[in-house]
Design a protein around this motif. Structure first.
Motif, PDB file in Angstrom:
ATOM      1  N   GLU A  54       0.805  -1.222   0.000  1.00  0.00           N
ATOM      2  CA  GLU A  54       0.000   0.000   0.000  1.00  0.00           C
ATOM      3  C   GLU A  54       0.841   1.276   0.000  1.00  0.00           C
ATOM      4  O   GLU A  54       0.575   2.205  -0.771  1.00  0.00           O
ATOM      5  N   GLN A  55       1.829   1.375   0.856  1.00  0.00           N
ATOM      6  CA  GLN A  55       2.613   2.602   0.946  1.00  0.00           C
ATOM      7  C   GLN A  55       3.394   2.867  -0.342  1.00  0.00           C
ATOM      8  O   GLN A  55       3.464   4.009  -0.817  1.00  0.00           O
ATOM      9  N   GLU A  56       3.961   1.835  -0.905  1.00  0.00           N
ATOM     10  CA  GLU A  56       4.677   1.986  -2.173  1.00  0.00           C
ATOM     11  C   GLU A  56       3.735   2.438  -3.281  1.00  0.00           C
ATOM     12  O   GLU A  56       4.076   3.284  -4.110  1.00  0.00           O
ATOM     13  N   CYS A  57       2.533   1.900  -3.280  1.00  0.00           N
ATOM     14  CA  CYS A  57       1.550   2.257  -4.303  1.00  0.00           C
ATOM     15  C   CYS A  57       1.078   3.704  -4.148  1.00  0.00           C
ATOM     16  O   CYS A  57       0.868   4.405  -5.141  1.00  0.00           O
ATOM     17  N   LYS A  58       0.924   4.167  -2.905  1.00  0.00           N
ATOM     18  CA  LYS A  58       0.473   5.537  -2.679  1.00  0.00           C
ATOM     19  C   LYS A  58       1.501   6.556  -3.162  1.00  0.00           C
ATOM     20  O   LYS A  58       1.143   7.684  -3.535  1.00  0.00           O
ATOM     21  N   LYS A  59       2.763   6.175  -3.183  1.00  0.00           N
ATOM     22  CA  LYS A  59       3.806   7.058  -3.704  1.00  0.00           C
ATOM     23  C   LYS A  59       3.785   7.112  -5.238  1.00  0.00           C
ATOM     24  O   LYS A  59       4.220   8.102  -5.823  1.00  0.00           O
ATOM     25  N   ARG A  60       3.302   6.048  -5.845  1.00  0.00           N
ATOM     26  CA  ARG A  60       3.371   5.934  -7.311  1.00  0.00           C
ATOM     27  C   ARG A  60       2.127   6.420  -8.037  1.00  0.00           C
ATOM     28  O   ARG A  60       2.211   7.046  -9.097  1.00  0.00           O
ATOM     29  N   PHE A  61       0.941   6.143  -7.472  1.00  0.00           N
ATOM     30  CA  PHE A  61      -0.296   6.321  -8.233  1.00  0.00           C
ATOM     31  C   PHE A  61      -1.070   7.570  -7.835  1.00  0.00           C
ATOM     32  O   PHE A  61      -0.953   8.065  -6.709  1.00  0.00           O
ATOM     33  N   ALA A  62      -1.891   8.048  -8.780  1.00  0.00           N
ATOM     34  CA  ALA A  62      -2.729   9.223  -8.529  1.00  0.00           C
ATOM     35  C   ALA A  62      -3.731   8.955  -7.416  1.00  0.00           C
ATOM     36  O   ALA A  62      -4.107   9.863  -6.664  1.00  0.00           O
ATOM     37  N   ARG A  63      -4.153   7.707  -7.297  1.00  0.00           N
ATOM     38  CA  ARG A  63      -5.110   7.303  -6.258  1.00  0.00           C
ATOM     39  C   ARG A  63      -4.973   5.802  -6.055  1.00  0.00           C
ATOM     40  O   ARG A  63      -4.732   5.055  -7.007  1.00  0.00           O
ATOM     41  N   VAL A  64      -5.137   5.375  -4.807  1.00  0.00           N
ATOM     42  CA  VAL A  64      -5.064   3.947  -4.482  1.00  0.00           C
ATOM     43  C   VAL A  64      -6.279   3.583  -3.640  1.00  0.00           C
ATOM     44  O   VAL A  64      -6.611   4.277  -2.669  1.00  0.00           O
ATOM     45  N   HIS A  65      -6.929   2.484  -4.020  1.00  0.00           N
ATOM     46  CA  HIS A  65      -8.032   1.979  -3.208  1.00  0.00           C
ATOM     47  C   HIS A  65      -7.884   0.468  -3.080  1.00  0.00           C
ATOM     48  O   HIS A  65      -7.958  -0.263  -4.065  1.00  0.00           O
ATOM     49  N   PHE A  66      -7.641  -0.009  -1.853  1.00  0.00           N
ATOM     50  CA  PHE A  66      -7.552  -1.428  -1.552  1.00  0.00           C
ATOM     51  C   PHE A  66      -8.728  -1.794  -0.647  1.00  0.00           C
ATOM     52  O   PHE A  66      -9.040  -1.070   0.301  1.00  0.00           O
ATOM     53  N   GLU A  67      -9.335  -2.933  -0.929  1.00  0.00           N
ATOM     54  CA  GLU A  67     -10.514  -3.344  -0.166  1.00  0.00           C
ATOM     55  C   GLU A  67     -10.587  -4.863  -0.113  1.00  0.00           C
ATOM     56  O   GLU A  67     -10.200  -5.553  -1.069  1.00  0.00           O
ATOM     57  N   THR A  68     -11.091  -5.391   0.985  1.00  0.00           N
ATOM     58  CA  THR A  68     -11.390  -6.810   1.070  1.00  0.00           C
ATOM     59  C   THR A  68     -12.845  -6.981   1.470  1.00  0.00           C
ATOM     60  O   THR A  68     -13.425  -6.101   2.126  1.00  0.00           O
ATOM     61  N   LYS A  69     -13.445  -8.075   1.075  1.00  0.00           N
ATOM     62  CA  LYS A  69     -14.865  -8.313   1.330  1.00  0.00           C
ATOM     63  C   LYS A  69     -15.124  -9.805   1.366  1.00  0.00           C
ATOM     64  O   LYS A  69     -14.247 -10.624   1.067  1.00  0.00           O
ATOM     65  N   GLU A  70     -16.356 -10.157   1.714  1.00  0.00           N
ATOM     66  CA  GLU A  70     -16.743 -11.564   1.663  1.00  0.00           C
ATOM     67  C   GLU A  70     -16.778 -12.032   0.220  1.00  0.00           C
ATOM     68  O   GLU A  70     -17.075 -11.270  -0.696  1.00  0.00           O
ATOM     69  N   ASN A  71     -16.512 -13.299   0.036  1.00  0.00           N
ATOM     70  CA  ASN A  71     -16.465 -13.855  -1.319  1.00  0.00           C
ATOM     71  C   ASN A  71     -17.826 -13.817  -1.989  1.00  0.00           C
ATOM     72  O   ASN A  71     -18.827 -14.220  -1.409  1.00  0.00           O
ATOM     73  N   GLU A  72     -17.868 -13.295  -3.212  1.00  0.00           N
ATOM     74  CA  GLU A  72     -19.102 -13.288  -3.997  1.00  0.00           C
ATOM     75  C   GLU A  72     -18.867 -13.663  -5.458  1.00  0.00           C
ATOM     76  O   GLU A  72     -19.792 -13.679  -6.255  1.00  0.00           O
ATOM     77  N   GLY A  73     -17.628 -13.932  -5.828  1.00  0.00           N
ATOM     78  CA  GLY A  73     -17.336 -14.311  -7.198  1.00  0.00           C
ATOM     79  C   GLY A  73     -16.819 -13.133  -8.016  1.00  0.00           C
ATOM     80  O   GLY A  73     -16.990 -11.966  -7.655  1.00  0.00           O
ATOM     81  N   THR A  74     -16.221 -13.469  -9.148  1.00  0.00           N
ATOM     82  CA  THR A  74     -15.581 -12.453  -9.991  1.00  0.00           C
ATOM     83  C   THR A  74     -16.561 -11.435 -10.565  1.00  0.00           C
ATOM     84  O   THR A  74     -16.249 -10.235 -10.590  1.00  0.00           O
ATOM     85  N   PRO A  75     -17.752 -11.836 -11.075  1.00  0.00           N
ATOM     86  CA  PRO A  75     -18.660 -10.821 -11.648  1.00  0.00           C
ATOM     87  C   PRO A  75     -19.003  -9.700 -10.681  1.00  0.00           C
ATOM     88  O   PRO A  75     -18.926  -8.518 -11.028  1.00  0.00           O
TER      89      PRO A  75
END
Length: 318
Positions: A54-75
């Protein structure tokens, strides 16, 4: 000025690969990128591996959003990723694959110069679980010597199996994609197309094929004849499960037929109407497992296989 590109990654049980995938986006020569990663309830340490970046990405990208959730499948995960994306272009990459450093730059340049196209994609080299370049024999087993290989790249496989010239004007047309997906991985998509196509759904579990059918109804696609992506071939690739793929393909096709019934014929490209009226010729290289079922009934509808010039054809009837 570079347009904002939203790189979206649906992640699931790829603890060994996800950091390599993210690093390949960090290393893009294209600068104006936002990175959105959603972990779909992985059972391994995929989420931990994402958070470590996350920290490395925040230095590189215009915006970073990481999230985890319960499994619901790829669609469902893809729909959430798209809702979070602010970019003018969308780059979709699986959490075990790798983009070449110039991938986004090359594909964005094409879309910038060709507003009548909504998707640009290029050839894929093959890599093994350790990231080593490999090839396929005739049964898609990994080999490391070109002399013993049947297919040198994923594009080579698609071209020979689907019998379509990826460099021709037929690339990305609905009447060719309807008989089976042949679009390589690592595509850049104009986000505006998502405002007019069907969203991802569990009713169409082959989400990549479903997406390509939706885009091809309204816009053109371009194949760039160079390697801009590394497609990882390992023990857990879903495509290796023939039974699961057969069921998913049939379910996806049936849902697509429902969409065709109610489609606005004034908004789609001409070949879509041809398929709706006449069906699409069966090709052995496309989806042969579907033809093990000569008739499929669901409610009052059924798919019949009829003969046209001695070739089986899909025709949806009531």
């Amino acid at each position: 000025m570079e347009k904002l590109v939203s790189v979206i990654i649906p992640a699931y049980n790829h603890q060994d690969y996800i950091q390599d995938t993210i690093k390949s986006i960090i290393n893009q020569i294209y600068k104006n990128i936002e990175l959105i990663v959603i972990d779909d309830g992985s059972k391994d340490s995929t989420w931990q591996k994402i958070k470590e970046m996350e920290q490395e990405c925040k230095k590189r990208f215009a915006r970073v959003h990481f999230e985890t959730k319960e499994n619901e499948g790829t669609p469902g995960t893809l729909n959430k990723l798209l809702c979070s994306a602010d970019g003018e272009y969308i780059y979709i990459i699986a959490s075990d694959d790798i983009a070449k450093p110039n991938a986004i730059a090359k594909q964005a340049d094409f879309l910038d110069k060709n507003p009548d196209y909504s998707l640009a994609v290029a050839n894929n080299e093959l890599i093994d679980s350790n990231g080593k370049i490999c090839y396929w024999d005739k049964d898609r087993n990994i080999v490391y010597e070109k002399t013993s290989a049947k297919y040198l790249t994923f594009g080579d496989y698609l071209k020979k199996q689907k019998r379509i010239d990826l460099n021709s004007d037929k690339f990305g047309r609905y009447d060719t994609i309807y008989t089976g997906n042949y679009i390589p991985n690592g595509y850049l998509i104009r986000k505006s197309i998502f405002s007019i196509i069907e969203p991802f759904t569990n009713e169409a579990p082959l989400e990549d094929w479903f997406l390509m059918m939706q885009i091809s109804k309204y816009s053109k696609m371009k194949y760039l004849d160079e390697i801009l992506f590394s497609y990882r071939w390992h023990d857990n690739n879903t495509i290796k499960n023939n039974s699961k793929m057969g069921q998913a393909s049939l379910k996806t096709l049936l849902y697509e037929e429902k969409i065709l019934e109610d489609i606005d014929e004034n908004k789609v490209l001409p070949d879509v109407l041809d398929v709706k009226k006449h069906g699409a010729c069966y090709k052995k290289q496309g989806i042969p497992f579907i033809f093990e079922l000569w008739t499929y009934r669901k409610g009052q509808n059924k798919i019949k296989i009829i003969k046209l010039f001695n070739l089986p054809v899909f025709k949806f009837s009531k």
